[in-house]
Structures are given as structure tokens and as C-alpha cells.
Scaffold this motif. Structure first.
Motif, PDB file in Angstrom:
ATOM      1  N   PHE A  81       0.750  -1.251  -0.019  1.00 14.34           N
ATOM      2  CA  PHE A  81       0.131   0.081   0.132  1.00 14.34           C
ATOM      3  C   PHE A  81       0.880   1.222   0.085  1.00 14.34           C
ATOM      4  CE2 PHE A  81      -3.267  -2.830   1.513  1.00 14.34           C
ATOM      5  CZ  PHE A  81      -4.349  -2.770   0.548  1.00 14.34           C
ATOM      6  N   LEU A  82       1.946   1.171   0.645  1.00 13.23           N
ATOM      7  CA  LEU A  82       3.110   2.306   0.586  1.00 13.23           C
ATOM      8  C   LEU A  82       3.225   2.384  -0.946  1.00 13.23           C
ATOM      9  CD1 LEU A  82       5.387   1.964   3.638  1.00 13.23           C
ATOM     10  CD2 LEU A  82       3.678   3.903   3.074  1.00 13.23           C
ATOM     11  N   ARG A  83       3.703   1.644  -1.549  1.00 16.60           N
ATOM     12  CA  ARG A  83       3.984   1.568  -2.865  1.00 16.60           C
ATOM     13  C   ARG A  83       2.808   2.048  -4.019  1.00 16.60           C
ATOM     14  NH1 ARG A  83       5.397  -3.882  -5.885  1.00 16.60           N
ATOM     15  NH2 ARG A  83       3.321  -4.175  -5.702  1.00 16.60           N
ATOM     16  N   TRP A  84       1.730   1.655  -3.645  1.00 15.77           N
ATOM     17  CA  TRP A  84       0.429   2.038  -4.490  1.00 15.77           C
ATOM     18  C   TRP A  84       0.481   3.564  -4.049  1.00 15.77           C
ATOM     19  CZ3 TRP A  84      -3.833   4.516  -2.014  1.00 15.77           C
ATOM     20  CH2 TRP A  84      -4.897   4.798  -3.033  1.00 15.77           C
ATOM     21  N   TYR A 113      -0.471  -4.685 -10.126  1.00 13.70           N
ATOM     22  CA  TYR A 113      -1.303  -5.666 -10.792  1.00 13.70           C
ATOM     23  C   TYR A 113      -0.524  -6.992 -10.408  1.00 13.70           C
ATOM     24  CZ  TYR A 113      -4.865  -2.800 -12.850  1.00 13.70           C
ATOM     25  OH  TYR A 113      -5.722  -1.932 -13.210  1.00 13.70           O
ATOM     26  N   PHE A 114       0.629  -7.054 -10.066  1.00 16.62           N
ATOM     27  CA  PHE A 114       1.615  -8.478 -10.145  1.00 16.62           C
ATOM     28  C   PHE A 114       1.828  -8.471  -8.668  1.00 16.62           C
ATOM     29  CE2 PHE A 114       2.280  -6.354 -14.146  1.00 16.62           C
ATOM     30  CZ  PHE A 114       1.804  -7.419 -14.906  1.00 16.62           C
ATOM     31  N   GLY A 115       1.721  -9.614  -8.230  1.00 16.15           N
ATOM     32  CA  GLY A 115       2.257 -10.086  -6.709  1.00 16.15           C
ATOM     33  C   GLY A 115       1.392  -9.689  -5.653  1.00 16.15           C
ATOM     34  N   ALA A 116      -0.130  -9.362  -5.966  1.00 17.97           N
ATOM     35  CA  ALA A 116      -0.884  -8.980  -4.798  1.00 17.97           C
ATOM     36  C   ALA A 116      -1.323 -10.066  -3.956  1.00 17.97           C
ATOM     37  CB  ALA A 116      -2.038  -8.425  -5.333  1.00 17.97           C
ATOM     38  N   GLU A 117      -1.332 -11.421  -4.622  1.00 17.51           N
ATOM     39  CA  GLU A 117      -1.517 -12.395  -3.757  1.00 17.51           C
ATOM     40  C   GLU A 117      -0.281 -13.097  -2.774  1.00 17.51           C
ATOM     41  OE1 GLU A 117      -1.883 -12.114  -6.985  1.00 17.51           O
ATOM     42  OE2 GLU A 117      -3.904 -12.485  -7.435  1.00 17.51           O
ATOM     43  N   ARG A 118       1.023 -12.506  -3.371  1.00 14.04           N
ATOM     44  CA  ARG A 118       2.039 -12.819  -2.655  1.00 14.04           C
ATOM     45  C   ARG A 118       2.533 -12.216  -1.300  1.00 14.04           C
ATOM     46  NH1 ARG A 118       6.437 -15.477  -5.885  1.00 14.04           N
ATOM     47  NH2 ARG A 118       7.874 -14.131  -4.665  1.00 14.04           N
ATOM     48  N   GLY A 157      -6.478  -4.245  -2.691  1.00 15.14           N
ATOM     49  CA  GLY A 157      -5.490  -3.698  -3.252  1.00 15.14           C
ATOM     50  C   GLY A 157      -5.567  -3.491  -4.817  1.00 15.14           C
ATOM     51  N   LEU A 158      -6.252  -4.581  -5.474  1.00 17.49           N
ATOM     52  CA  LEU A 158      -6.218  -4.598  -6.966  1.00 17.49           C
ATOM     53  C   LEU A 158      -7.188  -3.325  -7.354  1.00 17.49           C
ATOM     54  CD1 LEU A 158      -6.454  -8.398  -7.807  1.00 17.49           C
ATOM     55  CD2 LEU A 158      -4.486  -6.753  -8.230  1.00 17.49           C
ATOM     56  N   LEU A 159      -8.261  -3.274  -6.584  1.00 20.62           N
ATOM     57  CA  LEU A 159      -9.176  -2.076  -7.185  1.00 20.62           C
ATOM     58  C   LEU A 159      -8.711  -0.799  -6.894  1.00 20.62           C
ATOM     59  CD1 LEU A 159     -12.578  -3.393  -5.348  1.00 20.62           C
ATOM     60  CD2 LEU A 159     -12.154  -3.125  -7.914  1.00 20.62           C
ATOM     61  N   ALA A 160      -7.727  -0.664  -5.603  1.00 20.67           N
ATOM     62  CA  ALA A 160      -7.022   0.707  -5.513  1.00 20.67           C
ATOM     63  C   ALA A 160      -6.056   1.037  -6.813  1.00 20.67           C
ATOM     64  CB  ALA A 160      -6.334   0.415  -4.287  1.00 20.67           C
ATOM     65  N   ASN A 161      -5.330  -0.257  -7.180  1.00 19.32           N
ATOM     66  CA  ASN A 161      -4.494   0.066  -8.168  1.00 19.32           C
ATOM     67  C   ASN A 161      -5.170   0.210  -9.519  1.00 19.32           C
ATOM     68  OD1 ASN A 161      -1.461  -0.421  -8.756  1.00 19.32           O
ATOM     69  ND2 ASN A 161      -2.125  -1.456 -10.415  1.00 19.32           N
ATOM     70  N   ALA A 162      -6.638  -0.412  -9.674  1.00 27.35           N
ATOM     71  CA  ALA A 162      -7.282  -0.099 -11.040  1.00 27.35           C
ATOM     72  C   ALA A 162      -7.817   1.613 -10.909  1.00 27.35           C
ATOM     73  CB  ALA A 162      -8.436  -0.898 -10.782  1.00 27.35           C
ATOM     74  N   VAL A 163      -7.869   2.073  -9.710  1.00 25.64           N
ATOM     75  CA  VAL A 163      -8.313   3.548  -9.605  1.00 25.64           C
ATOM     76  C   VAL A 163      -7.031   4.137 -10.314  1.00 25.64           C
ATOM     77  CG1 VAL A 163      -8.463   5.568  -8.148  1.00 25.64           C
ATOM     78  CG2 VAL A 163      -9.807   3.299  -7.779  1.00 25.64           C
TER      79      VAL A 163
END
Length: 417
Positions: free
Chosen positions: A76-79, A100-105, A115-121
């Protein structure tokens, strides 16, 4: 390099490469975007912050594989840094795409979708012309692009979940196959050990069976022949005339030759001498006639059914049983008449030896082990060796009947019509 190693290299060095690309594109589009001096300084500070964040995670992430609090903070800091950079210059979406990569990790399962929705924004803001959207049309475009990103995200997440499930099933299958192979190998090893043990037991059983066979053959041939020779010599010692003595001496010599031939054939595991040139009925007929002459007891052979050539082992077994039954009759029965019947039936053979002698109580006779005894026990052992039976019926004062029943196994060179 395997797929896992390639992904690990991307997660380690991919953010640096994307940040470099985004920075170069942003620098070349400063005038196009119309960035102020303050915005450029802010952008530079955020880039340095992104580099520092990545350096920290490069050192700390190796000790925290899988989702963790540190991984969540890093994601989330990187986002947030990517969102701010994209706000200042939409071309920093190149760097934001790493979300989009590595969220599951990095994230717990419950936070992956957030996290993915935030990145989609962030990505939708960049693709719709930059953040914040300008006017109602800008917001509509932003909403449409965001919806497209979410739809694509849903599709790719579903495909990724299917792939993960497939990989999990394959991994479980491989593990199960490994266990199955281990069990199969253990079974093969156990079978090999059992096979070796069975070979040893079969070898020992073969030795014991051969010993029993030789013992029975000696009893049925040599011992009976010697008994006959002794009987003839006793008669010679008591004879008054030379003609009588010569007759019994000749009979003793013939018995000796016959016994010698039987002994040689027994050692070589061949059929009895009597079966060398004659069929079973002919051999039994000669046996009955010779026994009758030697014992001085009338005896008659009756053959019923259709005579067929039999397997050598069946013929030898029935002939030996007939010899033993007649020998027992001569020794114990005191009979005045003996009848022998040989019956050929569809699928079995019977041999019956009946006498009108003194008889006995079969239940009062101590049974001998069929593995080492002779007499009645020896006859039963011979019959059982070819899946047959021997039944003795007798009663004191009413004679004795010995009945042997064996499968009718035809000679292998003879075809049944």
C-alpha cells in the motif's frame, strides 16, 4: 531458469525497471503535461522515496515470504507513491502497473481485491487523461475506464484462480503419484522377497517330496521284491526234491531281476517296469495273475468302461496302489478269494480291491502320516498327489475293500474323439 525463479527475479527487479521507464517518459513530457517547478521537485522526491522503499523491501522481503504485515505495508505504500506520481504525471502509470502483479504474494486473501481495486483507480486515472478528472465528461470517461479495468481484473483474476487450482491439483496428483509409486515399489520389494521365500520353500518341498517318492518306491518295489525272494528261498530250504527247489530258485531270480529294474526306474523317476510295454489293464492283469500264483489265492481282474491311454502318473499311481493293496491282502487278510476291478468313467478312474479275508476295524488302526508312512497311508499319499482319494471299508470277519478314486487324465498325446 524455472518459472518460479523468473517470477522471483521480476518481483525483485521489475519495480526498478518500470520506475526507470516511467521517470524517463515523465521527464520527456514535462512541458507536454505542463508541470510546475514545485511539481517537478515533488516528483523527484517521490521517485527517491520509491527507490528507498524498494531497497528496504529488497532486504526485508526475503525474510518474509508470503503474505505478512510488512508485505501489506509495502504494497500500500508503493501504491500510494504510484498514485501520487500518476497524479503529478499520468505516464507514471508504467510504474503503477506493478501493483497488478504479486498482490497474492504480499496481501492476505481478504485484502487482495481491495489492493487490486485501488490499483485500478490509479490506472484508470492515468488512462482517462490524468487525475483528477476534468469536468463531468472527464468523470464519465474515468468511470468507464475504471469499469473496463475492473472487468479485465475480474476476468484475469478468475483465470489466475483456475490456473492456481489446476497447479494445486497437479501438485497434489504428483504427490499422490509419488506415494503410489513408493507403495508400488514397496509391494514389488515385498513380492520379490515372497518370491524368493517361495522358491526356497518349493525347493525344500521338492526335496522332501522326492525323498517320500523314493521311500514309497523302495517300499513298493525293492522291499516287496526282497520279501518275495525270501519267501521263495525259505521254500527252497524246505523242499525235498531238486525240481521244486529249482522252480523256486528260478522264481527268486526273476523277482531279483524285476526288483533291480524297478529300483533303477525309481531312481530315474520313470514309470514302473510293468507299464513300459503294457497298458494299465494289461499291467494290472499280469500283477493279479502273478500275485495269485505266488500267494496261492484265486484272484480275478474285471475291467469296466472304455479303456483309454492314461497319463503316465495316473497309471503308475493306480498300479502302485494295486500292488500295495494285494501285498497287504497277502500279509494280513488270510483271504480265500480276491477280486480286482478297474473302472474307466467319463472323468475319473476307480480301482477296487476286495477280499473275503478276516477283515479288521479301520478305526482301530493307528493312522500313519501320509507324508512318511506306507501301507494304507502310503496309498492315500499316492492318490492325494494326483488329487485322488483312497477309502478302506472293512469289518472283522467280513473281508476288506480298498477303493481308489482318481481323476481320469488322458495321455497328452491322445485326443479324445
Amino acid at each position: 531458469m524455472g518459472i518460479e525463479q523468473r517470477w522471483a527475479a521480476f518481483f525483485r527487479w521489475g519495480p526498478y525497471a518500470l520506475l526507470l521507464i516511467a521517470t524517463l517518459v515523465a521527464v520527456s513530457t514535462v512541458r507536454l503535461i505542463g508541470m510546475t517547478v514545485g511539481e517537478m521537485y515533488a516528483t523527484g522526491g517521490l521517485v527517491l522515496g520509491a527507490i528507498g522503499l524498494q531497497l528496504w523491501w529488497g532486504a526485508a522481503g526475503t525474510t518474509r515470504p508470503g503474505p505478512s504485515v510488512a508485505g501489506t505495508a509495502y504494497y500500500f505504500l508503493r501504491w500510494a507513491v504510484a498514485f501520487a506520481l500518476t497524479w503529478l504525471n499520468p505516464f507514471f502509470a508504467f510504474y503503477a502497473a506493478v501493483g497488478y502483479f504479486g498482490a497474492e504474494r504480499l496481501l492476505p486473501r481478504r485484502l487482495v481485491r481491495i489492493g487490486l481495486l485501488a490499483n485500478a483507480v490509479t490506472m484508470a486515472g492515468s488512462q482517462s487523461g490524468g487525475l483528477p478528472p476534468h469536468g463531468p465528461v472527464g468523470w464519465v470517461v474515468f468511470g468507464a475506464v475504471f469499469a473496463v479495468n475492473v472487468a479485465l481484473l475480474t476476468v484475469f483474476s478468475h483465470l489466475a484462480a483456475q490456473e492456481d487450482e489446476r497447479a494445486r491439483v497437479q501438485a497434489a496428483t504428483i504427490i499422490e503419484l509419488g506415494l503410489t509409486n513408493d507403495r508400488l515399489q514397496a509391494a514389488l520389494d515385498e513380492n520379490a522377497a515372497l518370491h524368493a521365500q517361495l522358491l526356497v520353500q518349493a525347493r525344500e518341498a521338492g526335496v522332501a517330496d522326492e525323498r517320500r517318492r523314493l521311500a514309497a518306491e523302495i517300499h513298493d518295489t525293492i522291499a516287496q521284491g526282497l520279501t518275495g525272494i525270501i519267501t521263495q528261498l525259505e521254500v527252497v530250504s524246505l523242499a525235498n526234491g531238486q525240481d521244486t527247489a529249482r522252480e523256486h530258485l528260478a522264481r527268486a531270480q526273476e523277482l531279483a531281476r524285476h526288483s533291480l529294474g524297478e529300483a533303477r526306474r525309481s531312481v530315474q523317476n520313470l514309470s514302473p517296469v510293468a507299464l513300459a510295454d503294457d497298458s494299465l489293464p494289461e499291467a494290472v492283469k499280469k500283477l493279479v495273475d502273478e500275485w495269485s500264483a505266488a500267494a496261492g489265492v484265486p484272484a480275478e481282474l474285471t475291467v469296466t468302461g472304455t479303456v483309454e491311454p492314461l497319463h503316465d502318473e495316473v497309471e503308475a499311481t493306480l498300479l502302485r496302489i494295486a500292488q500295495e493293496a494285494l501285498a497287504n491282502t497277502a500279509r494280513h487278510a488270510g483271504a480265500g478269494r480276491v477280486g480286482v476291478t478297474l473302472s474307466f468313467m467319463d472323468d475319473e478312474m476307480t480301482l477296487d480291491v476286495r477280499d473275503d479275508g478276516r477283515g479288521f476295524d479301520p478305526h482301530a488302526v493307528a493312522p500313519r502320516s501320509t507324508s512318511g508312512g506306507f501301507g494304507l497311508g502310503g496309498m492315500r499319499a499316492r492318490a492325494e498327489r494326483i488329487a485322488g482319494t483312497v477309502v478302506v471299508e472293512s469289518e472283522p470277519g467280513y473281508g476288506t475293500a480298498v477303493s481308489a478314486r482318481v481323476p481320469l487324465v488322458r495321455h497328452p498325446l491322445v485326443r479324445r474323439p
